[in-house]
Design a protein around this motif. Structure first.
Motif, mmCIF file in Angstrom:
data_model
loop_
_atom_site.group_PDB
_atom_site.id
_atom_site.type_symbol
_atom_site.label_atom_id
_atom_site.label_comp_id
_atom_site.label_asym_id
_atom_site.label_seq_id
_atom_site.Cartn_x
_atom_site.Cartn_y
_atom_site.Cartn_z
ATOM 1 N N SER A 86 30.548 33.517 48.588
ATOM 2 C CA SER A 86 31.044 32.865 47.374
ATOM 3 C C SER A 86 30.020 31.878 46.820
ATOM 4 N N LYS A 136 37.479 25.254 45.781
ATOM 5 C CA LYS A 136 38.411 26.209 46.350
ATOM 6 C C LYS A 136 38.770 27.345 45.390
ATOM 7 N N ASP A 137 38.896 27.058 44.110
ATOM 8 C CA ASP A 137 39.301 28.103 43.163
ATOM 9 C C ASP A 137 38.303 29.262 43.137
ATOM 10 N N LYS A 138 37.021 28.955 43.108
ATOM 11 C CA LYS A 138 36.008 30.008 43.096
ATOM 12 C C LYS A 138 35.971 30.745 44.432
ATOM 13 N N ASP A 140 38.527 31.156 46.419
ATOM 14 C CA ASP A 140 39.715 32.010 46.430
ATOM 15 C C ASP A 140 39.484 33.308 45.657
ATOM 16 N N LEU A 141 38.777 33.213 44.540
ATOM 17 C CA LEU A 141 38.479 34.407 43.748
ATOM 18 C C LEU A 141 37.638 35.397 44.557
ATOM 19 N N ARG A 144 39.810 36.980 47.264
ATOM 20 C CA ARG A 144 40.729 37.956 46.663
ATOM 21 C C ARG A 144 39.970 39.246 46.296
ATOM 22 N N GLU A 159 46.144 31.471 48.033
ATOM 23 C CA GLU A 159 46.254 30.067 47.638
ATOM 24 C C GLU A 159 46.790 29.171 48.745
ATOM 25 N N TRP A 162 44.365 27.076 52.609
ATOM 26 C CA TRP A 162 43.648 25.797 52.661
ATOM 27 C C TRP A 162 44.414 24.743 53.463
#
Length: 276
Positions: A86, A136-138, A140-141, A144, A159, A162
């Motif tokens: 990531s 975290k958002d990136k 998570d992408l 996924r 989600e 964490w």
């Protein structure tokens, strides 16, 4: 000489433990032109092996404690493998930038580490320092997109894994079967994630461990130690279409990070690199 700074036992003790506690014998894994080795697992060790020849899986085998296959475990620091992906695909890091880290388990700490060093030594501080550039958002992408939590019996959602920043070192609430952890690792070398060549090659460079002239191959790997599980995921790569993937899980009370490293190199017949 080399020494290991993690685990309760010396490298030599771990080696002898694996030798003396073996109870099962299996025939050679590989053809004579690659790695003619045998696997003799002990009762608290699981070894998954996938051999790829000419770009096609030649064999997928399981050795040792088959009861471990039915359970889910923390991926421990093998999770950092996908954290690094990531970071790379989001251009959140310069792989050659060196950051001072003071992890107690790393030899000669404090020391400056680049991205490859941070994976090799499994630095926790390095990733805690660099993570705010990603978020975290990136991450998570990325998880996924590669289906990292697919088929989790614990039904952990992307989600919900964490816990906190410190949880990066073991993947927080994530629990996966050994086969899932193994297949995720194998896909890196088969490019099963459909990543760009540039990202894939940069990713593999960070996972490099050592050359293995004994097998005319290179070794890639990642360790993990958490909740009584000691992992080593290794890849013995001769070419883009010829390689062998290993996942070793040791759940012995006397197990250690150093023990799984020694075990992998013992199985492959490669010389262990200096870990200083």
């Amino acid at each position: 000489m080399f020494r290991f700074s993690e685990g309760k036992n010396s490298a030599l003790s771990c080696f002898l433990l694996f030798q003396l506690s073996s109870h099962f014998f299996f025939s050679p894994l590989y053809s004579q032109n690659f790695s003619p080795k045998t696997i003799t697992p002990n009762s608290e060790e699981l070894i998954l092996v996938t051999e790829v020849s000419s770009g096609k899986p030649k064999s997928e085998k399981v050795y040792g404690a088959s009861e471990f296959l039915k359970r889910e475990y923390s991926p421990a620091s093998t999770f950092k493998t996908y954290l690094v992906l990531s970071l790379l695909e989001n251009y959140s890091i310069d792989p050659e930038e060196k950051i001072e880290c003071v992890d107690k388990h790393i030899p000669n700490s404090p020391r400056l580490l680049n991205l490859r060093d941070a994976l090799f030594y499994s630095s926790n501080e390095y990733f805690e320092k660099i993570f705010p550039k990603l978020g975290k958002d990136k991450l998570d992408l990325t998880l996924r997109k590669i289906g990292y939590l697919e088929n989790s019996k614990a039904n952990t959602k992307i989600e919900d894994w964490w816990i906190d920043l410190a949880g990066l070192k073991h993947g927080g609430r994530i629990r996966l079967t050994p086969k899932k952890i193994h297949s995720s690792w194998a896909k890196i070398f088969g490019n099963g994630y459909g990543l760009s060549k540039g990202i894939t090659e940069e990713w593999k460079k960070t996972l490099f461990w050592s050359e293995c002239p004994e097998r005319e191959a290179n070794v890639y790997g990642k360790t993990g130690s958490w909740e009584g599980s000691f992992w080593f995921q290794g890849a013995l790569v001769r070419s883009q279409s010829d390689y062998v993937i290993y996942t070793i899980l040791n759940r012995s009370k006397s197990g250690s990070r150093s023990g799984t490293i020694i075990r992998f190199y013992e199985l492959t017949g490669c010389k262990i690199p200096s870990l200083e």
